[in-house]
Write an enzyme that holds these catalytic residues in place. Sequence first.
Site, mmCIF file in Angstrom:
data_model
loop_
_atom_site.group_PDB
_atom_site.id
_atom_site.type_symbol
_atom_site.label_atom_id
_atom_site.label_comp_id
_atom_site.label_asym_id
_atom_site.label_seq_id
_atom_site.Cartn_x
_atom_site.Cartn_y
_atom_site.Cartn_z
ATOM 1 N N PRO A 159 0.827 -1.213 0.000
ATOM 2 C CA PRO A 159 0.000 0.000 0.000
ATOM 3 C C PRO A 159 0.855 1.254 0.000
ATOM 4 O O PRO A 159 1.833 1.355 0.745
ATOM 5 C CB PRO A 159 -0.821 -0.121 1.289
ATOM 6 C CG PRO A 159 -0.066 -1.080 2.141
ATOM 7 C CD PRO A 159 0.658 -2.006 1.227
ATOM 8 N N TYR A 188 1.407 4.903 13.340
ATOM 9 C CA TYR A 188 -0.009 5.271 13.335
ATOM 10 C C TYR A 188 -0.717 4.656 14.545
ATOM 11 O O TYR A 188 -0.085 4.048 15.402
ATOM 12 C CB TYR A 188 -0.639 4.895 11.988
ATOM 13 C CG TYR A 188 0.016 5.652 10.846
ATOM 14 C CD1 TYR A 188 0.121 7.048 10.886
ATOM 15 C CD2 TYR A 188 0.586 5.003 9.760
ATOM 16 C CE1 TYR A 188 0.744 7.758 9.879
ATOM 17 C CE2 TYR A 188 1.216 5.701 8.751
ATOM 18 C CZ TYR A 188 1.290 7.084 8.811
ATOM 19 O OH TYR A 188 1.925 7.780 7.802
ATOM 20 N N ALA A 241 -3.296 3.065 2.505
ATOM 21 C CA ALA A 241 -3.885 3.272 3.828
ATOM 22 C C ALA A 241 -5.182 4.059 3.695
ATOM 23 O O ALA A 241 -5.198 5.186 3.195
ATOM 24 C CB ALA A 241 -2.902 4.026 4.721
ATOM 25 N N LEU A 290 13.349 -1.953 0.411
ATOM 26 C CA LEU A 290 14.435 -1.898 -0.564
ATOM 27 C C LEU A 290 14.703 -3.250 -1.209
ATOM 28 O O LEU A 290 15.849 -3.658 -1.404
ATOM 29 C CB LEU A 290 15.703 -1.319 0.068
ATOM 30 C CG LEU A 290 15.639 0.170 0.437
ATOM 31 C CD1 LEU A 290 16.958 0.621 1.049
ATOM 32 C CD2 LEU A 290 15.278 1.030 -0.758
ATOM 33 N N CYS A 349 0.331 5.475 -0.032
ATOM 34 C CA CYS A 349 -0.558 6.638 0.003
ATOM 35 C C CYS A 349 -0.299 7.535 -1.199
ATOM 36 O O CYS A 349 0.850 7.818 -1.539
ATOM 37 C CB CYS A 349 -0.350 7.421 1.290
ATOM 38 S SG CYS A 349 -0.971 6.596 2.765
#
Length: 371
Positions: free
Chosen positions: A23, A183, A58, A302, A25
């Site tokens: 995911p 978060y 998200a 990475l 953003c």
Amino acid sequence: MSQLFSPLQLDALTLPNRIVIAPMCQYSADGAGNMTDWHLIHLGQLALSGAGLLIIEATAVEAIGRITPADVGLYDDDNQAAIARVLKAVRQHSRMPIAIQLAHAGRKASSHVPWEGGQCLAPAEGAWQTVSSSALPHAAGEPAPVALDEAGLESVKAAFVQAAQRAHALGIDAIELHGAHGYLLHQFLSPLANQRSDRYGGSLENRMRFPLEVFEAVRAAVPAGMPVGVRISATDWVEGGWDIDSSIAFAKALAARGCSFVHASSGGVSPQQKIPLSPGYQVPLAERLKAALDVPVFAVGLITEAKQAEAVIAAGQADAVAIARAALFDPHWPWRAAAELGAQVEAPPQYWRSQPRDLKALFGEARIGAR
């Protein structure tokens, strides 16, 4: 045979290969949390990539849980309709399984989008009151969040449940709960953010309590065959913070409650973090988790080369590799990986003519004719 291109089972869902689009953003929703044409373009191209799973960015479970005013939400009917429009178009042209990451930013909400600096909004810019495990700001000088009381905890939990039910109604294939990157759920887990004195703070068991309650509520709210996994930050990279041993304990508790997969990332809860960046730097975290669990583990961080990803799977360090920035830079990364590893990948028939002449089986039974 390439291990990266072998199938992976997540409950009732079969992934055709072990490449996951993580995911990411996009900060491109309208001000009400609704997906826009950008998401149609963005998710559309990634859904043609040949990956085994695409995870939608998200997605906030309530308006105050958005990182920025331009975050996608799934907390009202308009949000749901906007996602439905995008999914309908994407699924006309792709069979790729699609998951969604459900999230609440907690004290890291009410921020500018990254290309405008990413810092806290000012009151004149539409800032809103944030919430967290404790009334501790993310960084010195930032506004303090409100510590969630029992009623607030129940409200957040209900928001996760409702968003999960909306995701199921949309026909989304799997759910990932965002328990990473500093978060809200991570804010409960980490002693750097959680200094509560009630049953949700203090000991490891207490700090895990609310994230586990959210997971249990979401797991119970959707059908048993629908995978529900969790993304975690396996370490805070800060002395005295959340660490890999705590992550293993948390992951075992999740697995005991029916967790379908663990997606192992790291960091995000403190500006004091010291992250030793290098290719595959988070893979050892996934490896530690996989050794302790009987559920699939996704590695991320990475992982940019096909042989690198293949080695992670072949060595048993993880069950899948999740790529993010590499997929933005090269949306056909799985095609290139399949070509390099001698595997096959699904591609739309409109693109079959791009199959290299020396790789006649890359797209499987692709056939092109013309007069």
